[in-house]
Design a protein around this motif. Structure first.
Motif, mmCIF file in Angstrom:
data_model
loop_
_atom_site.group_PDB
_atom_site.id
_atom_site.type_symbol
_atom_site.label_atom_id
_atom_site.label_comp_id
_atom_site.label_asym_id
_atom_site.label_seq_id
_atom_site.Cartn_x
_atom_site.Cartn_y
_atom_site.Cartn_z
ATOM 1 N N PHE A 33 1.977 36.475 -11.255
ATOM 2 C CA PHE A 33 0.868 35.691 -10.728
ATOM 3 C C PHE A 33 1.326 34.283 -10.369
ATOM 4 O O PHE A 33 2.177 33.707 -11.046
ATOM 5 N N TRP A 34 0.725 33.739 -9.332
ATOM 6 C CA TRP A 34 0.878 32.322 -9.004
ATOM 7 C C TRP A 34 -0.498 31.677 -9.026
ATOM 8 O O TRP A 34 -1.463 32.207 -8.454
ATOM 9 N N TYR A 35 -0.551 30.517 -9.682
ATOM 10 C CA TYR A 35 -1.771 29.725 -9.750
ATOM 11 C C TYR A 35 -1.473 28.325 -9.222
ATOM 12 O O TYR A 35 -0.358 27.823 -9.346
ATOM 13 N N GLN A 36 -2.516 27.699 -8.697
ATOM 14 C CA GLN A 36 -2.436 26.314 -8.252
ATOM 15 C C GLN A 36 -3.304 25.468 -9.185
ATOM 16 O O GLN A 36 -4.408 25.873 -9.558
ATOM 17 N N GLN A 37 -2.785 24.309 -9.559
ATOM 18 C CA GLN A 37 -3.567 23.420 -10.425
ATOM 19 C C GLN A 37 -3.462 21.988 -9.914
ATOM 20 O O GLN A 37 -2.404 21.362 -10.008
ATOM 21 N N HIS A 38 -4.587 21.468 -9.396
ATOM 22 C CA HIS A 38 -4.631 20.065 -9.018
ATOM 23 C C HIS A 38 -4.810 19.225 -10.275
ATOM 24 O O HIS A 38 -5.368 19.678 -11.278
ATOM 25 N N ALA A 39 -4.319 17.992 -10.201
ATOM 26 C CA ALA A 39 -4.365 17.086 -11.354
ATOM 27 C C ALA A 39 -5.803 16.951 -11.866
ATOM 28 O O ALA A 39 -6.727 16.689 -11.097
ATOM 29 N N GLY A 40 -5.965 17.140 -13.169
ATOM 30 C CA GLY A 40 -7.272 16.989 -13.788
ATOM 31 C C GLY A 40 -8.212 18.165 -13.599
ATOM 32 O O GLY A 40 -9.386 18.070 -13.985
ATOM 33 N N GLU A 41 -7.707 19.242 -12.990
ATOM 34 C CA GLU A 41 -8.569 20.401 -12.736
ATOM 35 C C GLU A 41 -7.999 21.653 -13.407
ATOM 36 O O GLU A 41 -6.910 21.645 -13.971
ATOM 37 N N ALA A 42 -8.761 22.728 -13.341
ATOM 38 C CA ALA A 42 -8.332 23.990 -13.923
ATOM 39 C C ALA A 42 -7.411 24.743 -12.966
ATOM 40 O O ALA A 42 -7.467 24.546 -11.748
ATOM 41 N N ALA B 82 -7.076 17.141 -36.107
ATOM 42 C CA ALA B 82 -5.901 16.304 -36.320
ATOM 43 C C ALA B 82 -5.469 15.710 -34.982
ATOM 44 O O ALA B 82 -5.730 16.314 -33.927
ATOM 45 N N PRO B 83 -4.800 14.561 -34.987
ATOM 46 C CA PRO B 83 -4.355 13.952 -33.731
ATOM 47 C C PRO B 83 -3.498 14.893 -32.877
ATOM 48 O O PRO B 83 -3.519 14.806 -31.650
ATOM 49 N N SER B 84 -2.768 15.822 -33.520
ATOM 50 C CA SER B 84 -1.930 16.775 -32.776
ATOM 51 C C SER B 84 -2.769 17.750 -31.952
ATOM 52 O O SER B 84 -2.227 18.461 -31.095
ATOM 53 N N GLN B 85 -4.063 17.779 -32.196
ATOM 54 C CA GLN B 85 -4.936 18.650 -31.432
ATOM 55 C C GLN B 85 -5.548 17.954 -30.209
ATOM 56 O O GLN B 85 -6.346 18.557 -29.485
ATOM 57 N N THR B 86 -5.153 16.734 -29.979
ATOM 58 C CA THR B 86 -5.518 16.050 -28.735
ATOM 59 C C THR B 86 -4.888 16.808 -27.576
ATOM 60 O O THR B 86 -3.668 16.987 -27.529
ATOM 61 N N SER B 87 -5.721 17.278 -26.664
ATOM 62 C CA SER B 87 -5.217 18.130 -25.596
ATOM 63 C C SER B 87 -6.347 18.411 -24.613
ATOM 64 O O SER B 87 -7.481 17.988 -24.797
ATOM 65 N N VAL B 88 -6.008 19.160 -23.566
ATOM 66 C CA VAL B 88 -7.017 19.729 -22.674
ATOM 67 C C VAL B 88 -7.122 21.208 -23.008
ATOM 68 O O VAL B 88 -6.104 21.919 -23.039
ATOM 69 N N TYR B 89 -8.332 21.666 -23.253
ATOM 70 C CA TYR B 89 -8.563 23.058 -23.645
ATOM 71 C C TYR B 89 -9.216 23.813 -22.488
ATOM 72 O O TYR B 89 -10.227 23.382 -21.945
ATOM 73 N N PHE B 90 -8.605 24.927 -22.139
ATOM 74 C CA PHE B 90 -9.146 25.781 -21.086
ATOM 75 C C PHE B 90 -9.522 27.137 -21.652
ATOM 76 O O PHE B 90 -8.777 27.727 -22.440
ATOM 77 N N CYS B 91 -10.646 27.614 -21.203
ATOM 78 C CA CYS B 91 -11.073 28.977 -21.470
ATOM 79 C C CYS B 91 -10.847 29.792 -20.200
ATOM 80 O O CYS B 91 -10.954 29.263 -19.085
ATOM 81 N N ALA B 92 -10.513 31.057 -20.361
ATOM 82 C CA ALA B 92 -10.331 31.942 -19.214
ATOM 83 C C ALA B 92 -10.862 33.318 -19.553
ATOM 84 O O ALA B 92 -10.989 33.680 -20.729
ATOM 85 N N THR B 106 -5.682 39.342 -13.739
ATOM 86 C CA THR B 106 -6.013 38.053 -13.144
ATOM 87 C C THR B 106 -7.018 37.327 -14.016
ATOM 88 O O THR B 106 -8.064 37.868 -14.370
ATOM 89 N N GLN B 107 -6.666 36.109 -14.379
ATOM 90 C CA GLN B 107 -7.543 35.314 -15.233
ATOM 91 C C GLN B 107 -8.231 34.241 -14.413
ATOM 92 O O GLN B 107 -7.651 33.651 -13.512
ATOM 93 N N TYR B 108 -9.494 33.971 -14.774
ATOM 94 C CA TYR B 108 -10.300 32.956 -14.117
ATOM 95 C C TYR B 108 -10.666 31.911 -15.153
ATOM 96 O O TYR B 108 -11.110 32.241 -16.252
ATOM 97 N N PHE B 109 -10.476 30.656 -14.772
ATOM 98 C CA PHE B 109 -10.556 29.566 -15.728
ATOM 99 C C PHE B 109 -11.852 28.772 -15.634
ATOM 100 O O PHE B 109 -12.428 28.603 -14.555
#
Lengths: 108, 118
Positions: A33-42, B82-92, B106-109
């Protein structure tokens, strides 16, 4: 182990062509798979290859060679909006194994 | 059809606080995933679910718990941040069967949750 390699960063010129390579070693394979990710987006889905060969979708094409563990994403007629990170991922056991992504910088 | 949604979009926590991130999908997908994304490290799988009532550990599960009581929802909990959990979290989410009954992963985010732990 599982490993996916792609360049960290690439630079290209608006209107040109760029090829982003991805090599992989995984315990299973159910497509690349190839995905595209713009800065700050999913991440958003770009392409999927499960058989060897080239898949073309507009300005974007993706190639797969399973015997070599190799894929590339080809972007033609580059536009400024193509500035983004491009993520390579391999499907394996109902999961996706992800590369770290290639940041593509487009210059005017 | 909203696709995959996540709440909240942003959150700041103090060390030791707890919180729950909610993911919802309206595509009737069987599989759902929680990832974290840190600079230069790509997407790392925290936990995933292959169906209602089931969950499994991913690559980096420590410090997180999940639940999938309904097919459309997948919750990610931090019991003691904890500070180590500072991050961006995505669900898909993903649909394991195409209409021609071929399989696809194929995953959708969702749009992501930006979490800062002080």
């Amino acid at each position: 182990g599982q490993n996916i390699d792609q360049p960290t960063e690439m630079t290209a010129t608006e209107g040109a062509i760029v090829q982003i390579n991805c090599t992989y070693q995984t315990s299973g394979f159910n497509g690349l798979f190839w995905y595209q990710q713009h800065a700050g987006e999913a991440p958003t889905f770009l392409s999927y290859n499960v058989l060897d060969g080239l898949e073309e979708k507009g300005r974007f094409s993706s190639f797969l060679s399973r015997s070599k563990g190799y894929s590339y994403l080809l972007l033609k007629e580059l536009q400024m909006k193509d500035s983004a990170s491009y993520l390579c991922a391999v499907g394996s056991n109902y999961q996706l194994i992800w590369g770290a992504g290639t940041k593509l910088i487009i210059k005017p | 059809n909203a696709g995959v949604t996540q709440t909240p979009k942003f959150r700041v926590l103090k060390t030791g606080q707890s919180m729950t991130l909610l993911c919802a999908q309206d595509m009737n997908h069987e599989y759902m995933y929680w990832y974290r994304q840190d600079p230069g490290m790509g997407l790392r799988l925290i936990h995933y679910s292959v169906g209602e009532g089931t969950t499994a550990k991913g690559e980096v599960p420590d410090g997180y718990n999940v639940s999938r009581l309904k097919k459309q929802n997948f919750l990610l909990g931090l019991e003691s941040a904890a500070p180590s959990q500072t991050s961006v979290y995505f669900c898909a989410s993903s649909y394991t069967m195409n209409r021609d009954r071929s399989r696809t992963d194929t995953q959708y985010f969702g749009p992501g949750t930006r979490l800062t732990v002080l």
